[in-house]
Design an enzyme around this catalytic site. Sequence first.
Site, PDB file in Angstrom:
ATOM      1  N   TRP A 134     -28.777  13.863 -73.734  1.00 38.70           N
ATOM      2  CA  TRP A 134     -28.033  15.116 -73.884  1.00 38.70           C
ATOM      3  C   TRP A 134     -26.791  15.125 -72.993  1.00 38.70           C
ATOM      4  CZ3 TRP A 134     -26.539  19.183 -70.706  1.00 38.70           C
ATOM      5  CH2 TRP A 134     -26.125  20.357 -71.353  1.00 38.70           C
ATOM      6  N   HIS A 135     -26.891  14.539 -71.804  1.00 34.35           N
ATOM      7  CA  HIS A 135     -25.766  14.573 -70.874  1.00 34.35           C
ATOM      8  C   HIS A 135     -24.635  13.637 -71.276  1.00 34.35           C
ATOM      9  CE1 HIS A 135     -28.435  16.794 -68.136  1.00 34.35           C
ATOM     10  NE2 HIS A 135     -27.316  17.183 -67.556  1.00 34.35           N
ATOM     11  N   GLY A 136     -24.921  12.602 -72.041  1.00 30.51           N
ATOM     12  CA  GLY A 136     -23.832  11.721 -72.432  1.00 30.51           C
ATOM     13  C   GLY A 136     -24.306  10.542 -73.261  1.00 30.51           C
TER      14      GLY A 136
END
Length: 391
Positions: free
Chosen positions: A317-319
């Site tokens: 989700w973060h990258g």
Amino acid sequence: MVFSSLIFLWIFLPVVFILYFTAKEQYRNVILLIASLFFYAWGEPVYVFVMILSIVINYFCGLKIGVEDEHKRKRALFWGVFVNLALLGVFKYTGFFTENVNAVFGLQVEVKHLPLPIGISFYTFQSISYLVDIYRRVCEPQKNLVKMGLFISFFPQLIAGPILKYYDIASQIDKRQVTLPLFNEGAIRFLQGLAKKVIIANIMAKTADEIFALGINDISTPTAWIGIIAYTFQIYFDFSGYSDMAIGLGRVFGFHFEENFNFPYIAKSVGDFWRRWHISLTTWFRDYVYIPLGGNRKGMPRMYVNMFIIWTLTGIWHGAEWNFILWGMYYFVFQAIEKLFLGKWLAKIPRVFQHIYTMFVVTLGWVLFRCDSGLSQCVTWFKALFSGNVT
């Protein structure tokens, strides 16, 4: 447009205030929706249509999920969640997926890195939670398209959260009051967040960026530690500053958003840290993934599998880079160890040592998060941190 820009502070925000507070109550949601879409279109004129598409799809899927026929409800939920994840996947993960397929199978498929729509990770999760909560009968579907659009696109929390749950603010979207004390409270909170961003985060960012840009031969151990400590301060004051500004602006307009940070750097364990850091994301994964998977109710082995899934998804989700996935696995390992035995041992030692342990783990974790040039950069930085080179 960002909150700390002069255009936002001296043009956009004053104009929105004037229009909002001089308008009749029945027009205020329309004004906020138009302002939010304009705010979004300022930086990405084309992608505002992706936002509008998301609003329309989730609006109609919500209505379909709200019917009595269970088969229709499940089908609408499936397609609603699928479309939300598909939009996120196309824009955020297409390039990453193509690169890895090429690497594994020796292909030469053209890699297309699409510009990432601002805030898509946040409003996608908000949309999914909205649909799931309607299916669970936690809330009723929103029948007003303007109100639905405002929930998904509301500009104060669009860039960096917090991730909102519809049932928390549904009544506020329908009706809210703004008093002078609440306005003052919100304005002060916004200014506190702005100060965090401009005075602390931006200065720490300059130091961190300069050090991370150095070649490996130019990085001594003290320099490496200064760089990662600067980044540790930068990411907290940047992210929590944006959350403060979002919460403050929300209160100015009569909304009450949940806190997103609770002094995470005073945590006494990794588990405690994640109960304090990005709270809206942690609770989202808990409520919509971890608990539906069984949580800790189906035995220890299943619990660790569920934790592994959660931390994999958190990293992704973060990258769309392997360093983010590795960062998620890093926290999975420490949380698993704490649940196995380390947590009981930590509870018996003085709090200062609990804090030192937690901050040591968290700071090293930010190395994985910050090194976006590949895993080799992560290895290089860990070598620099512990090589003992002081020249």
